[in-house]
Design a protein around this motif. Sequence first.
Motif, PDB file in Angstrom:
ATOM      1  N   ILE A 246     -15.425   3.785   1.193  1.00 57.11           N
ATOM      2  CA  ILE A 246     -14.607   4.126   2.364  1.00 57.11           C
ATOM      3  C   ILE A 246     -13.138   4.275   1.979  1.00 57.11           C
ATOM      4  CG2 ILE A 246     -13.800   3.279   4.616  1.00 57.11           C
ATOM      5  CD1 ILE A 246     -16.654   2.102   4.950  1.00 57.11           C
ATOM      6  N   VAL A 247     -12.614   5.451   2.301  1.00 56.71           N
ATOM      7  CA  VAL A 247     -11.220   5.757   1.974  1.00 56.71           C
ATOM      8  C   VAL A 247     -10.305   4.739   2.667  1.00 56.71           C
ATOM      9  CG1 VAL A 247      -9.389   7.487   2.257  1.00 56.71           C
ATOM     10  CG2 VAL A 247     -11.684   8.195   1.553  1.00 56.71           C
ATOM     11  N   GLY A 248      -9.407   4.130   1.893  1.00 55.63           N
ATOM     12  CA  GLY A 248      -8.478   3.142   2.450  1.00 55.63           C
ATOM     13  C   GLY A 248      -8.976   1.705   2.317  1.00 55.63           C
ATOM     14  N   SER A 249     -10.245   1.513   1.952  1.00 52.18           N
ATOM     15  CA  SER A 249     -10.819   0.157   1.845  1.00 52.18           C
ATOM     16  C   SER A 249     -10.315  -0.521   0.568  1.00 52.18           C
ATOM     17  CB  SER A 249     -12.336   0.260   1.808  1.00 52.18           C
ATOM     18  OG  SER A 249     -12.739   0.896   0.601  1.00 52.18           O
ATOM     19  N   PRO A 250     -10.513  -1.854   0.453  1.00 48.54           N
ATOM     20  CA  PRO A 250     -10.098  -2.539  -0.790  1.00 48.54           C
ATOM     21  C   PRO A 250     -10.715  -1.909  -2.041  1.00 48.54           C
ATOM     22  CG  PRO A 250     -10.607  -4.143   0.913  1.00 48.54           C
ATOM     23  CD  PRO A 250     -10.992  -2.802   1.466  1.00 48.54           C
ATOM     24  N   ALA A 251     -11.975  -1.519  -1.997  1.00 46.05           N
ATOM     25  CA  ALA A 251     -12.611  -0.902  -3.170  1.00 46.05           C
ATOM     26  C   ALA A 251     -11.926   0.421  -3.507  1.00 46.05           C
ATOM     27  CB  ALA A 251     -14.093  -0.677  -2.897  1.00 46.05           C
ATOM     28  N   TYR A 252     -11.621   1.204  -2.480  1.00 46.37           N
ATOM     29  CA  TYR A 252     -10.942   2.493  -2.683  1.00 46.37           C
ATOM     30  C   TYR A 252      -9.566   2.265  -3.311  1.00 46.37           C
ATOM     31  CZ  TYR A 252      -8.940   7.070  -1.636  1.00 46.37           C
ATOM     32  OH  TYR A 252      -8.339   8.294  -1.736  1.00 46.37           O
ATOM     33  N   GLN A 253      -8.841   1.279  -2.778  1.00 45.26           N
ATOM     34  CA  GLN A 253      -7.488   0.989  -3.303  1.00 45.26           C
ATOM     35  C   GLN A 253      -7.538   0.619  -4.775  1.00 45.26           C
ATOM     36  OE1 GLN A 253      -5.148   1.741  -1.456  1.00 45.26           O
ATOM     37  NE2 GLN A 253      -5.618   1.343   0.686  1.00 45.26           N
ATOM     38  N   SER A 254      -8.661   0.009  -5.186  1.00 41.97           N
ATOM     39  CA  SER A 254      -8.753  -0.421  -6.596  1.00 41.97           C
ATOM     40  C   SER A 254      -9.058   0.741  -7.530  1.00 41.97           C
ATOM     41  CB  SER A 254      -9.850  -1.478  -6.735  1.00 41.97           C
ATOM     42  OG  SER A 254     -11.132  -0.860  -6.760  1.00 41.97           O
ATOM     43  N   GLY A 255      -9.430   1.896  -6.980  1.00 42.93           N
ATOM     44  CA  GLY A 255      -9.737   3.057  -7.809  1.00 42.93           C
ATOM     45  C   GLY A 255     -11.214   3.400  -7.884  1.00 42.93           C
TER      46      GLY A 255
END
Length: 629
Positions: free
Chosen positions: A541-550
């Motif tokens: 999910i765009v913007g989620s913690p996983a997304y933020q990590s790359g």
Amino acid sequence: MHSTGGRRCCWSLILFSFSCLLAAPSLAAQAIRLHVDLTDAPRNIYHAHLQFPVHSGEMSLVFPKWIPGNHRPSGPLGGLTGIRMEAAGHTLSWQRDAVEMYEFHVNVPAGVDTLDVSLDAITTLDSAGGGGPAASSNLLDLNWNAVVLYPKGAKSDDVSLVPSVKLPAGWKFGTALPVATMAGDNVEFSPVSLTTLIDSPLIAGAHYRKVELTKPGVAPFHVMDLIADAEPDLSMTAQDEAAYQKLVAETGDLFGARHYRQYHFLLTLSDQVGEHGLEHHESNDSAAAERMLVDPELHMLYASLVPHEFAHSWNGKYRRPSGLATANYQEPMIGDLLWVYEGLTEYLGDLLAERSGLWTEEQYREALAGTAAALDHRSGRTWRPLEDTARSVQTLRMMGSQWQNWRRGLDYYPEGELIWLEVDSLLRQQTHGQRSLNDFCRRFHGGESGPSKVVPYNFDDVVHTLNEVAPYDWAHLLRERVATTSSHAPLGGIEQGGWKLVYTDKPNVFTQALEKLAKFADFSYSLGFRVNEDGKLDDVIVGSPAYQSGLGSGMKLVAVNGRKWSPPVLRAALKAAQGSTQPIELLAENAQFFKTYSVAYHDGEKNPHLERVPDQPDVLGDILKPLTH
Ligand SMILES: [Zn+2]
């Protein structure tokens, strides 16, 4: 037929300017004979033979392209094989149109009045427009659009056919088509229009059970035709039988009229064929997990399928957006109002599942919470209005799940459900509980009972009927919901219903059952992804913690904090990160290259549920009350 836009009018002109000889009234009135030999169904090949009354000269035949209920050009052209055309014992050469792949040209010699066409449908990849095969060793699903050609330019109402089938030895069948004669495994049906034929699929199998849902002598007649891969799958409980009877009764009270002569619930229970649900006027063609009737978790997961498809007889078949009410199967469909066609059906189907007793109230709320949470995490809603997902059905329908939150999927189904819940709760609020969406359904979908017909509508018709039930600025509300972008899902119906969407560490019962069935683990609302059994992240999910990590969709999770990944290992890491400042270290494989991603997340597991808001009336509870007793 209604024309709603310039592009559509142009298409109609092009189609009809090429009308061939066969569309002339004299020949259109004569029936085409269509025989389908289904004895090779276990090998997923249906053999069809058509006999067309013809005049000599150039003619064009077309294979149905835009399939009702699929809302897109899904006619299974890739499976159309073995085409042979003959007249008076001579093979004729035919040519596919160079531009329109669904069209075939042939020159009929002088002195000939019948054209014989043989063709095969390979059904390994198409089950009623869904994925997966249409047949297996013990059962088959025949959608006639896969085995028929018709004269180019003809209206489907004007084309008459005499259909017949030969079944595999000893197989029983179910269909809404009226049977003319039966001899052994050969069945001939009464003449019908092409519209009715394509609207009346046939299922058959070695294991069959018939369950009558209306009492003898009560019209119209409702019957469930069950086909399964094995005999024990057919053991419907007395409780389910009562629930399906109640489903029929509930629709009577909800809509106030029935637009069919009789109704067949065609239900295939198999893990070997493609799952699907396809609506028709006088039947629905649904295929679910083999053990749906006997396994409680599968029962819960599939409970709303049949009510959804049944509700379509009113919402979708009888009342149909004008852009989807086309004259034949070559005319393009316009899906703009699918948030009514499918969205309202999704709302009604889920309600009917609960009102008829196929779901408990708690199961309904858990399903709704799952829907609301998923849509509230659709990052793509910030760039793509809901209406665009409906207009784009032809491109979105078969897309995979990677980056689905950013692209959006067929969101007009679940988000339509939230919108119609909001409309229902607003109608109740505006009228102090005196009126509801049930009143809208009676006005919009009711009318006089009788044989099938289509009454097209547009956006203004929907608004007009809503205003008849309770005056409000419905046009503004609905345009805002479907035509504008937003950062959050429309949760007004849940909130006005006296509930709120919350996230806790307790599993959602639907997600839990789905995780087991489809073998994935859902961390969408915590880390921000779903992960498959093999570690593949199917949607980040765009913007989620996983997304933020790359991290990104398609990467493969290998290890969590240095240990080989598994759902329990990941859950333990989430728990350990609560109250810690250390990030969760995720090792992922991306096309042969490995990298560790640090995910700064410390809020533990999050699963969606609905929680009652104290001091507010339980409007949702009122909505869930059955109409019959
Ligand atoms: Zn539907």
